[in-house]
Enzyme design. Structure first.
Site, PDB file in Angstrom:
ATOM      1  CB  ILE A 180      14.504   4.964   1.308  1.00  0.00           C
ATOM      2  CG1 ILE A 180      15.652   4.079   1.808  1.00  0.00           C
ATOM      3  CG2 ILE A 180      13.219   4.166   1.276  1.00  0.00           C
ATOM      4  CD1 ILE A 180      15.497   3.658   3.245  1.00  0.00           C
ATOM      5  CD  GLU A 181       8.741   7.373   0.606  1.00  0.00           C
ATOM      6  OE1 GLU A 181       7.678   7.304  -0.018  1.00  0.00           O
ATOM      7  OE2 GLU A 181       8.928   6.827   1.704  1.00  0.00           O
TER       8      GLU A 181
ATOM      9  N   GLY B  54      10.312  12.992   0.965  1.00  0.00           N
ATOM     10  CA  GLY B  54       8.945  13.416   1.255  1.00  0.00           C
ATOM     11  C   GLY B  54       8.910  14.873   1.630  1.00  0.00           C
ATOM     12  CB  SER B  55       6.122  16.955   2.817  1.00  0.00           C
ATOM     13  OG  SER B  55       5.694  16.067   3.832  1.00  0.00           O
ATOM     14  CE1 TYR B  56      10.125  11.825   5.472  1.00  0.00           C
ATOM     15  CE2 TYR B  56       7.771  12.017   5.138  1.00  0.00           C
ATOM     16  CZ  TYR B  56       8.939  11.305   5.024  1.00  0.00           C
ATOM     17  OH  TYR B  56       8.925  10.074   4.435  1.00  0.00           O
ATOM     18  N   GLY B  57      11.464  15.605   4.524  1.00  0.00           N
ATOM     19  CA  GLY B  57      12.903  15.496   4.399  1.00  0.00           C
ATOM     20  C   GLY B  57      13.287  14.305   3.540  1.00  0.00           C
TER      21      GLY B  57
ATOM     22  CB  VAL C 131      13.981   8.362   4.236  1.00  0.00           C
ATOM     23  CG1 VAL C 131      14.313   7.154   5.082  1.00  0.00           C
ATOM     24  CG2 VAL C 131      12.936   9.207   4.924  1.00  0.00           C
TER      25      VAL C 131
ATOM     26  CE  LYS D  36      11.292  11.990   9.051  1.00  0.00           C
ATOM     27  NZ  LYS D  36      10.040  11.512   9.640  1.00  0.00           N
TER      28      LYS D  36
ATOM     29  CG  ASP E 182       0.299  11.587   8.243  1.00  0.00           C
ATOM     30  OD1 ASP E 182      -0.739  11.328   7.592  1.00  0.00           O
ATOM     31  OD2 ASP E 182       1.361  11.917   7.714  1.00  0.00           O
TER      32      ASP E 182
END
Lengths: 292, 453
Positions: free
Chosen positions: B104-105, B107-110, B112, B127, B222
């Site tokens: 899906i995506e 991002g900076s965090y990991g 998904v 995630k 956030d």
């Protein structure tokens, strides 16, 4: 059953029946000793780290959860000291009092350098700093061990590392019982707090089998008996969601910790309870030879 | 005089104590007597007398010598005690219980991805937590996120089902419920903004979730449209708690580097270290505006630009509207005309011409520069905006949209990430000495600069 933010996940019957350590052939008495002293070690480390008792108590509960059940950690694989240190590290991360890996390792090295588990406080003054110095190499090694153990705790517990505590509930209950007008109310409150701290060390893992409201109620009941403050002549504990049977069980369990501790102290004397995997193996060999 | 009062107080307390002691003694004595001559009529009469005056205390149920004249015990079975449960614990399951369907995506965090649980066929979002073990062990942000998601069970907060362990020792994956859309991507693909009634439904769900979080001492820190998920039944859920944390005890400093720039409250931009739930309410205001216009309302290029956009939209802070302003760390570096009167008023009303008066009032209050003037989530839910026509649309009446997350990789449009990442390319180019030159005729060159370092 209702869900509540004050409730804790509890150990199941299957988890209480056996443990990873017992499956690895470690006698239950020895396991109880190690868990008891691991909890005491966590408490001592928490005090040296200047942490509030709430954080220390959470660390002890996480430490206790780790050993429970057939899928729990085994003393044949993890030393109690490393699990205690990692529980502490993990708990402080979730609290407002984060401690560095360095502080944790320093404190545990210091406690490890004490000559016996049931140490005489007078001996502490004579300790030399060289005995608990952590060199850079040792530090790096211990740090990796700390991080790996932390991971294992998280995975064994399925990330259930949050703990609701009975301390503030206990104060609320005392207020509800309207005892603070009594001249000896502060004695009562401090005795009740002491019982809650005692329950952390119980070999019956009371924090894993009972919800905070029951623990707080039992501590108040017992403290009131000791201090001699009369509580209402009704079954007031039911107001705090505790039935008579559970109250009775908890009171007996709380009272039994003292004799358990005395027995531990007598049987270990000036020896050290094995807090690492190697020490534990040595201890088991020794007792096996002794029996022959 | 003072000492007389003190004496009086002490005397009173002493008297009270003595009286209490006497009473206690008397009571104990009477109790003894009772136990001894339980059957005697005298004792019974006395007990009856006292049970009238203090009924609650006299009902003894658990003594060795029960009073004969007491009402019979209530049956145990009649009282039902509440029982609370919070489940148990078991080791993490392995990721091989799930099969990945599509990403899906990232991002900076990991990462998904969408996945199916093999055993049950249920669709979940996985995630993966990015980990750097050598720093501080298990990342504190991930730990906080998991801890908070476990506690935050609410219909408008994404449900963390379990935490999975991978084959690698440092692989940790969160299994969460899957929702088809996030508001940011959805709005980018929609030809028209949401209808007024739809905005209300979304905003109400959002406020209810934020109210729940704040009520449980959690700051999200956030909130932005890309962290807000929506399913095809009009059900909204807040996700991504990577920045969230519990409100710490007072005086503990918090990092001001939170909240994605476009949604960051002015007090954070000005460097405050003691903030609270108001910063989430500011973000809600930004989201409200974004839902109305279908695009972010404060797309600053950097902190200074963001501040100048905020002041352009909401007006300048004055001593009256925000007395604490000049005490903020970064405020000293700003040159802002102190008393610019009418000129400093905001332009919210003109920027949102189609909003009703109640709506504009809510938006203006959410975007109050002074955090103390922002409503709480609960006050927001009680706002007349939600009661006036058009009424909030029932979620089940929501239109459905094709899901990008469900089928194909998303087209990503540049937008800023949570802080510590580089800034996103802005769209507008604001010369902010210009804003103030127009607004403040008396003081020539009344721009402001942020002193850096």
């Amino acid at each position: 059953m209702q869900s509540s933010p004050l409730a804790n996940p509890l150990a199941t019957v299957a988890q209480l029946e056996t443990s990873g350590s017992q499956l690895d052939g470690i006698p239950i008495d020895l396991e109880n000793s190690v868990r008891f002293d691991g909890a005491r070690l966590t408490q001592a480390a928490g005090i040296l780290l200047r942490l509030p008792q709430e954080v220390i108590a959470q660390a002890i509960v996480v430490f206790m959860r780790f050993w429970v059940g057939p899928e729990g950690g085994s003393l044949a694989e993890f030393g109690a000291q490393q699990v205690s240190a990692a529980s502490m590290y993990l708990t402080t991360k979730l609290s407002a009092y984060t401690k560095s890996a360095r502080s944790i390792i320093n404190v545990y090295t210091y406690l490890d350098s004490l000559p016996s588990t049931f140490v005489d406080p007078a001996q502490l003054q004579a300790k030399k700093a060289e005995e608990y110095y952590v060199s850079e190499g040792t530090y790096q090694r211990r740090k990796m061990e700390l991080f790996e153990t932390e991971q294992r705790i998280l995975k064994v517990l399925g990330f259930q590392v949050q703990v609701s505590l009975p301390y503030s509930l206990c104060i609320t209950y005392l207020q509800a019982l309207d005892v603070f007008s009594h001249p000896r109310a502060s004695d009562l409150a401090s005795r009740a707090m002491a019982h809650l701290n005692t329950a952390l060390l119980s070999p019956q893992v009371l924090y894993l089998t009972h919800q905070p409201p029951s623990l707080a109620t039992a501590a108040i009941y017992l403290a009131a008996k000791e201090v001699g403050i009369k509580l209402p002549d009704v079954e007031w504990w039911e107001v705090f969601d505790t039935d008579r049977e559970e109250l009775g069980f908890l009171v007996v369990a709380l009272l039994s910790v003292e004799s358990f501790a005395a027995k531990e102290r007598a049987s270990w004397g000036s020896r050290k309870v094995p807090m690492t995997v190697d020490d534990l193996e040595a201890e088991m060999k020794k007792s096996a030879n002794g029996e022959d | 005089m003072a000492s007389r009062w003190a004496n009086d107080e002490a005397d009173k307390a002493e008297d009270l104590r003595r009286k209490k002691e006497k009473e206690e003694k008397k009571r104990l004595k009477l109790q003894k007597q009772q136990a001894e001559q339980e059957a005697a009529a005298v004792a019974a009469a006395r007990a009856a007398q006292r049970s009238e005056s203090r009924p609650a205390k006299r009902r003894r149920l658990s003594t060795d010598a029960p009073d004969s004249d007491e009402p019979p015990k209530e049956k145990e079975s009649e009282r039902k005690l509440l029982r609370f449960a919070a489940g148990g614990w078991a080791p993490c399951r392995h990721t091989s219980n799930f099969e990945t369907l599509n990403h899906i995506e990232e991002g900076s965090y990991g990462w998904v991805s969408r996945a199916r649980e093999i055993g049950t066929g249920e669709i979940v979002a996985l995630k993966k937590v990015k980990m750097d073990l050598n720093q501080d062990g298990f990342p504190i942000t991930a730990l906080r996120e998991i801890a908070i998601l476990q506690k935050a069970r609410h219909t408008n907060i994404v449900d963390l089902r379990e935490v999975l362990a991978g084959s690698a020792p440092n692989e940790v994956v969160l299994a969460m419920e899957f929702l088809e859309h996030d508001l940011k991507t959805l709005q980018e693909d929609m030809p028209e903004p949401f209808l007024a009634s739809e905005v209300k439904t979304l905003l109400r769900q959002l406020a209810s979730a934020v109210g729940f979080l704040h009520g449980h001492y959690i700051l999200h820190r956030d909130l932005k449209t890309s962290n807000i998920l929506l399913n095809n039944r009009g059900h909204l859920k807040i996700a991504d708690f990577g920045m969230a944390r519990y409100i710490p005890p007072p005086s503990a400093p918090l990092t001001q580097l939170v909240v994605t720039l476009w949604y960051r409250a002015p007090e954070l931009l000005l460097g405050t270290e003691s903030y609270g739930t108001e910063i989430d309410m500011w973000s809600l205001g930004c989201i409200f505006g974004e839902l109305l216009l279908k695009e972010p309302i404060l797309q600053g290029k950097n902190e200074v630009d963001e501040l100048s956009l905020i002041f352009t939209l909401c007006g300048l802070p004055t001593d009256k509207t925000w007395p604490a302003f000049w005490r903020l760390p970064n405020a000293k570096g700003l040159k802002i005309p102190r008393d610019s009167g009418r000129n400093s008023a905001g332009v919210i009303r003109t920027k949102f011409p189609f909003l009703t008066n109640a709506g504009a009032d809510l938006l203006t209050s959410l975007l109050s520069l002074n955090p103390e003037h922002r409503p709480t989530a609960q006050e927001m839910l009680d706002h007349p905006y939600f009661r006036e026509a058009p009424k909030p649309k029932p979620p089940e009446m929501f239109p459905t949209f094709p899901s990008k997350a469900g089928q194909e990789k998303r087209r990503r449009r540049a937008s800023p990430n949570a802080p510590k990442r580089g800034e996103a390319p802005g769209i507008q180019n604001i010369d902010f000495s210009g804003i103030f030159a127009i607004r403040d005729e008396e003081q020539a060159g009344a721009g402001f600069q942020l002193r850096v370092g």
